[in-house]
Write an enzyme that holds these catalytic residues in place. Structure first.
Site, PDB file in Angstrom:
ATOM      1  N   SER A 398       0.826  -1.212   0.000  1.00 54.02           N
ATOM      2  CA  SER A 398       0.000   0.000   0.000  1.00 54.02           C
ATOM      3  C   SER A 398       0.859   1.260   0.000  1.00 54.02           C
ATOM      4  O   SER A 398       0.488   2.267  -0.572  1.00 54.02           O
ATOM      5  CB  SER A 398      -0.861   0.062   1.260  1.00 54.02           C
ATOM      6  OG  SER A 398      -1.589  -1.107   1.422  1.00 54.02           O
ATOM      7  N   HIS A 419      -1.639  -2.722  -7.038  1.00 50.68           N
ATOM      8  CA  HIS A 419      -2.255  -2.327  -5.771  1.00 50.68           C
ATOM      9  C   HIS A 419      -3.760  -2.507  -5.829  1.00 50.68           C
ATOM     10  O   HIS A 419      -4.478  -1.694  -6.407  1.00 50.68           O
ATOM     11  CB  HIS A 419      -1.874  -0.868  -5.448  1.00 50.68           C
ATOM     12  CG  HIS A 419      -2.372  -0.418  -4.122  1.00 50.68           C
ATOM     13  ND1 HIS A 419      -2.781   0.869  -3.869  1.00 50.68           N
ATOM     14  CD2 HIS A 419      -2.549  -1.086  -2.959  1.00 50.68           C
ATOM     15  CE1 HIS A 419      -3.181   0.959  -2.619  1.00 50.68           C
ATOM     16  NE2 HIS A 419      -3.049  -0.212  -2.051  1.00 50.68           N
ATOM     17  N   GLU A 431      -4.293  -0.057  -8.894  1.00 51.07           N
ATOM     18  CA  GLU A 431      -3.240   0.865  -9.323  1.00 51.07           C
ATOM     19  C   GLU A 431      -2.078   0.017  -9.842  1.00 51.07           C
ATOM     20  O   GLU A 431      -1.585  -0.865  -9.127  1.00 51.07           O
ATOM     21  CB  GLU A 431      -2.783   1.749  -8.159  1.00 51.07           C
ATOM     22  CG  GLU A 431      -3.805   2.825  -7.806  1.00 51.07           C
ATOM     23  CD  GLU A 431      -3.391   3.677  -6.606  1.00 51.07           C
ATOM     24  OE1 GLU A 431      -3.566   4.893  -6.663  1.00 51.07           O
ATOM     25  OE2 GLU A 431      -2.896   3.109  -5.613  1.00 51.07           O
ATOM     26  N   ASN A 469      -3.981   6.599  -2.084  1.00 48.91           N
ATOM     27  CA  ASN A 469      -3.728   6.739  -0.648  1.00 48.91           C
ATOM     28  C   ASN A 469      -3.069   8.071  -0.316  1.00 48.91           C
ATOM     29  O   ASN A 469      -3.247   8.605   0.773  1.00 48.91           O
ATOM     30  CB  ASN A 469      -2.876   5.571  -0.146  1.00 48.91           C
ATOM     31  CG  ASN A 469      -3.728   4.318   0.072  1.00 48.91           C
ATOM     32  OD1 ASN A 469      -4.953   4.387   0.082  1.00 48.91           O
ATOM     33  ND2 ASN A 469      -3.085   3.179   0.228  1.00 48.91           N
TER      34      ASN A 469
HETATM   35  P1  NAD Z   1      -2.463  -9.906   6.381  1.00 50.40           P
HETATM   36  O1  NAD Z   1      -1.687  -9.699   7.625  1.00 50.40           O
HETATM   37  O2  NAD Z   1      -3.928 -10.129   6.485  1.00 50.40           O
HETATM   38  O3  NAD Z   1      -1.861 -11.147   5.596  1.00 50.40           O
HETATM   39  C1  NAD Z   1      -0.511 -11.339   5.327  1.00 50.40           C
HETATM   40  C2  NAD Z   1      -0.268 -12.832   5.114  1.00 50.40           C
HETATM   41  O4  NAD Z   1       1.072 -12.998   4.654  1.00 50.40           O
HETATM   42  C3  NAD Z   1      -0.399 -13.658   6.399  1.00 50.40           C
HETATM   43  O5  NAD Z   1      -1.311 -14.716   6.192  1.00 50.40           O
HETATM   44  C4  NAD Z   1       1.017 -14.200   6.623  1.00 50.40           C
HETATM   45  O6  NAD Z   1       1.022 -15.519   7.179  1.00 50.40           O
HETATM   46  C5  NAD Z   1       1.578 -14.175   5.226  1.00 50.40           C
HETATM   47  N1  NAD Z   1       3.026 -14.129   5.218  1.00 50.40           N
HETATM   48  C6  NAD Z   1       3.842 -13.326   5.952  1.00 50.40           C
HETATM   49  N2  NAD Z   1       5.134 -13.599   5.659  1.00 50.40           N
HETATM   50  C7  NAD Z   1       5.145 -14.565   4.726  1.00 50.40           C
HETATM   51  C8  NAD Z   1       6.158 -15.257   4.027  1.00 50.40           C
HETATM   52  N3  NAD Z   1       7.433 -14.988   4.266  1.00 50.40           N
HETATM   53  N4  NAD Z   1       5.810 -16.189   3.135  1.00 50.40           N
HETATM   54  C9  NAD Z   1       4.519 -16.456   2.914  1.00 50.40           C
HETATM   55  N5  NAD Z   1       3.492 -15.845   3.550  1.00 50.40           N
HETATM   56  C10 NAD Z   1       3.797 -14.901   4.438  1.00 50.40           C
HETATM   57  O7  NAD Z   1      -2.140  -8.659   5.461  1.00 50.40           O
HETATM   58  P2  NAD Z   1      -3.073  -7.952   4.379  1.00 50.40           P
HETATM   59  O8  NAD Z   1      -3.959  -6.970   5.033  1.00 50.40           O
HETATM   60  O9  NAD Z   1      -3.675  -8.986   3.508  1.00 50.40           O
HETATM   61  O10 NAD Z   1      -1.985  -7.110   3.576  1.00 50.40           O
HETATM   62  C11 NAD Z   1      -1.116  -7.721   2.648  1.00 50.40           C
HETATM   63  C12 NAD Z   1      -0.499  -6.649   1.771  1.00 50.40           C
HETATM   64  O11 NAD Z   1      -1.537  -5.975   1.074  1.00 50.40           O
HETATM   65  C13 NAD Z   1       0.242  -5.577   2.528  1.00 50.40           C
HETATM   66  O12 NAD Z   1       1.355  -5.181   1.775  1.00 50.40           O
HETATM   67  C14 NAD Z   1      -0.761  -4.449   2.634  1.00 50.40           C
HETATM   68  O13 NAD Z   1      -0.170  -3.179   2.763  1.00 50.40           O
HETATM   69  C15 NAD Z   1      -1.455  -4.580   1.315  1.00 50.40           C
HETATM   70  N6  NAD Z   1      -2.796  -4.010   1.259  1.00 50.40           N
HETATM   71  C16 NAD Z   1      -3.660  -4.181   2.304  1.00 50.40           C
HETATM   72  C17 NAD Z   1      -4.937  -3.630   2.233  1.00 50.40           C
HETATM   73  C18 NAD Z   1      -5.918  -3.848   3.367  1.00 50.40           C
HETATM   74  O14 NAD Z   1      -6.900  -3.111   3.422  1.00 50.40           O
HETATM   75  N7  NAD Z   1      -5.719  -4.827   4.233  1.00 50.40           N
HETATM   76  C19 NAD Z   1      -5.321  -2.897   1.098  1.00 50.40           C
HETATM   77  C20 NAD Z   1      -4.430  -2.773   0.044  1.00 50.40           C
HETATM   78  C21 NAD Z   1      -3.172  -3.338   0.131  1.00 50.40           C
END
Ligand code: NAD
Length: 675
Positions: A398, A419, A431, A469
């Site tokens: 993000s 994104h 994005e 963002n």
């Molecule tokens: P989350 O914490 O829900 O999930 C992350 C997952 O990654 C977890 O299940 C974890 O076990 C896994 N993980 C961590 N390290 C790992 C590794 N080395 N190998 C394999 N799996 C691994 O996070 P999220 O909210 O889904 O966010 C993920 C990404 O998306 C982030 O970069 C975040 O900034 C981005 N994002 C999030 C949102 C949101 O609203 N949540 C929106 C847009 C973008």
């Protein structure tokens, strides 16, 4: 463009105006001429009207609607069809939308292929149908079904069209010969009556009006369309057509129609890069990280037909993900968005794995692990070591600098940001974030993938927060200034939703969880300028464990009755004002809207200057598809460019005063519309 040929005594008129046979002035003139020649010939016992390629006619040329429309206009073409002395059958394959459907409605019969699609999308462009959509259609399918189609803009297939009586037959293998058979069997002129529609079921009509009003959020185009359809119960076709044309000509030059048209073209431009390059297909996709985003992303890919490998280092996360995917499928089947068959097929396309080596042999790898640069760098380096040479690697970060994440990536030309927005299976915006090294071919492939997913891609540069963002951060900051200056969170939210935002900024903050932004503020504290105006209300709420909806308390209190303004928050705000030496004053809703939108637009001007956004219209597409900005306002930059220059200057002065010495005025001329 318009040609005709003879099959014995039947004249077949073909519209050939690639790519979608849009009805332009040349098409209209050609049709009138062809019909004139056929009628003068005297040989024809009937006419078939059809489209070449994959459309019948997908609509009118939208570019024409902002200025006087050149003759002959569509009603003149329809008159020529209606007045032809022999029956005319529309042979429809592909899209019959808007003016295209109106063309078919002016024929005496309609035969369509199984894959034909029908609709009147005018209301989605802030228009009313202008050539019989509100007058001939109800005379054919009844008032309730006509409202359901014309006032919502929804599309229906051939089965639906046959069911309501919009078409006479569905063709088998040979559309042309089936159309001629129908013409010979039941060809008669004038099957749409001149008199008013009688015998409608009032309850069905009331229900159709209710759901169309709800779907259109009360926009005037839908209301006027409903009024026009209802007129069918009391006027003749001739009078109704005149009323409809007058309404169409009035509404098409109203500001809202210009705003919708601006977005229509903005959406098409946003997903294009100037240098089109050969695009290798993508079919196998790995998604790394089975958390909130990974699951939604995997679901989108599987539903669109991609083979998906969902990878997470934690097997518990994968188990949760499988349940969540199943839950999403059940919901989509229940709501009719998916058939049972397609849901099962999508389920079969997803496999899970705990080791990154499972990403070998993929065309695309989307990384969605924790938002932590070290974790991401490690994961990407490992993926880079196993993926196929042609594979693209995308990160869903993000906020992180994707150039910095890319440092360890073996092929930076095949690395970029993709994104997605939460929930990724629902939100349309993606994005597509390029680093300085991302190749045009990689960008073009990912734009193609995003479109195949049914998403709206927008190309962005690698700046903090990309486009959306970054602008949202300015919005949130200025919403907080407004609260410090005297507004309440509820007043700010109410003013912004009255403007048309899907939710207010404080309701959104509570929904996302206040702790995410809190952590980010802490991580970036060192970047804050010493003289920057800082509002600490959110920090105070987080310290009280008021983290938003998930703790049933944030800017609002939450109970089974919904969100309520909180007296505790009012006290926190009062204390924060007192500590900062601010005296609250009454703030109008107009000032709230102006300052929030003005501050966002100012940030957009900076994004343009920095090259993070390629076009001002891209900003509009981002705000509409990712942040609940009202479509009928045309998007953020469109909105600000509609203001008179002195009004814009007054707004800038207000925003500058609110922010203080760190305010940097953007160059609004960079936001001038390019559509
Ligand atoms: P989350 O914490 O829900 O999930 C992350 C997952 O990654 C977890 O299940 C974890 O076990 C896994 N993980 C961590 N390290 C790992 C590794 N080395 N190998 C394999 N799996 C691994 O996070 P999220 O909210 O889904 O966010 C993920 C990404 O998306 C982030 O970069 C975040 O900034 C981005 N994002 C999030 C949102 C949101 O609203 N949540 C929106 C847009 C973008």
């Amino acid at each position: 463009m318009i040609s005709f040929s003879w099959l014995d005594d039947v004249a077949v008129v073909t519209i050939d105006n690639p790519p979608v046979n849009a009805s332009t002035q040349a098409v209209r003139a050609g049709l009138i001429e062809a019909i004139g020649v056929i009628v003068a010939d005297g040989r024809a016992s009937g006419i078939v009207l059809t489209g070449a390629g994959k459309s019948f006619v997908a609509g009118s040329d939208i570019k024409e609607f902002g200025a006087p429309i050149a003759d002959p206009q569509l009603p003149q073409v329809l008159d020529a069809l209606v007045n032809a002395p022999v029956p005319v059958v529309a042979a429809i394959d592909g899209f019959a939308l808007g003016g295209g459907l109106e063309l078919a409605l002016a024929c005496d019969l309609r035969v369509a292929t199984q894959t034909a699609v029908f609709g009147l999308p005018e209301v989605t462009l802030g228009l009313v149908p202008g050539a019989g959509g509100t007058q001939r259609l109800p005379r054919l399918v009844g008032i309730a079904s006509a409202i359901d189609l014309a006032a919502t803009g929804k599309r229906i297939g051939a089965d639906g069209a046959l069911k309501i009586g919009l078409i006479d037959a569905i063709s088998g293998d040979d559309l042309l010969s089936d159309a001629i058979s129908v013409l010979r069997e039941s060809g008669a002129k004038g099957r749409i009556p001149e008199g008013p529609v009688v015998g409608s079921d009032p309850e069905a009509v009331a229900a159709a009006i209710r759901s169309a009003r709800a779907a259109s959020k009360g926009r005037p185009a839908a209301s006027r369309t409903i009024e026009l359809v209802l007129k069918c119960a009391e006027t003749t076709l001739t009078d109704g057509l005149r009323l409809e044309r007058d309404a169409f000509n009035a509404i098409r030059v109203e500001p809202e129609a210009f705003a919708y048209r601006h977005l229509f073209f903005a959406e098409r431009k946003a997903g294009k890069i100037a240098t089109a390059t050969a695009v290798a297909p993508v079919s196998k996709v790995a998604v790394i990280g089975a958390g909130t985003m990974g699951v939604g992303i995997a679901y989108s890919f599987a539903s669109a037909g991609y083979a998906v490998t969902l990878i997470d280092s934690q097997s518990a996360a994968l188990e949760r993900a499988v349940l969540k995917l199943e839950d999403l499928r059940v919901r989509d089947v229940r709501s009719g968005r998916m058939t049972v068959g397609s849901a099962e097929a999508a389920a079969q396309r997803v496999v899970t794995a705990t080791a990154l080596v499972a990403a070998t042999d993929m065309d695309l790898v989307v990384e969605a692990v924790f938002e932590d640069i070290e974790v991401k760098k490690t994961v990407l380096a490992e993926i880079g070591a196993v993926v196929a040479p042609h594979a693209i690697i995308a990160t869903n970060t993000s906020y992180l600098d994707i150039g910095a994440i890319a440092v360890g990536v073996a092929h930076p030309e095949r690395f970029l940001g993709m994104h997605f927005f939460a929930p990724a299976n629902v939100m349309k915006l993606v994005e597509v974030v390029r680093t300085g090294s991302t190749s045009d071919e990689t960008t073009a492939r990912i734009l193609g993938v995003a479109k195949h997913l049914g998403k709206q891609p927008v190309i962005a540069g690698n700046g903090f927060g990309f486009i959306g963002n970054r602008i949202y951060a300015a919005y949130r900051k200025h919403a907080e200034y407004l609260v410090m200056d005297g507004a309440s969170p509820a007043q700010v939210d109410a003013a912004m939703t009255a403007f048309g935002m899907a939710m207010g900024p404080f309701a959104v903050a509570d929904l996302s969880g206040l702790d995410i932004a809190w952590r980010m503020r802490q991580a970036r504290r060192h970047l804050r300028l010493p003289d920057e105006r800082y509002v600490d209300v959110a920090d105070r709420l987080c310290e009280m464990n008021r983290l938003g909806r998930k703790t049933k308390a944030g800017y609002y209190d939450y109970s089974d009755d919904g969100a309520q303004p909180s007296p505790i928050v009012a006290d926190v705000i009062a204390q924060s004002r007192a500590d900062a030496g601010v005296t609250a004053r009454a703030i109008s809703d107009e000032e709230i809207v102006g300052r929030c939108l003005g501050a966002m637009a100012n940030e957009a001007a900076h994004l343009m200057a920095e090259g993070v956004a390629q076009r001002a219209s891209d900003v509009d597409v981002v705000m509409v598809h990712g942040y609940g900005f009202p479509r009928w306002q045309g998007g953020l930059t469109w909105w600000v460019c509609q203001l008179a220059p002195d009004a814009r200057d007054r707004l800038t002065a207000l925003i500058a005063t609110a922010e203080g010495p760190t305010f940097r005025a953007g160059n609004f001329s960079l936001l001038a519309p390019d559509t």
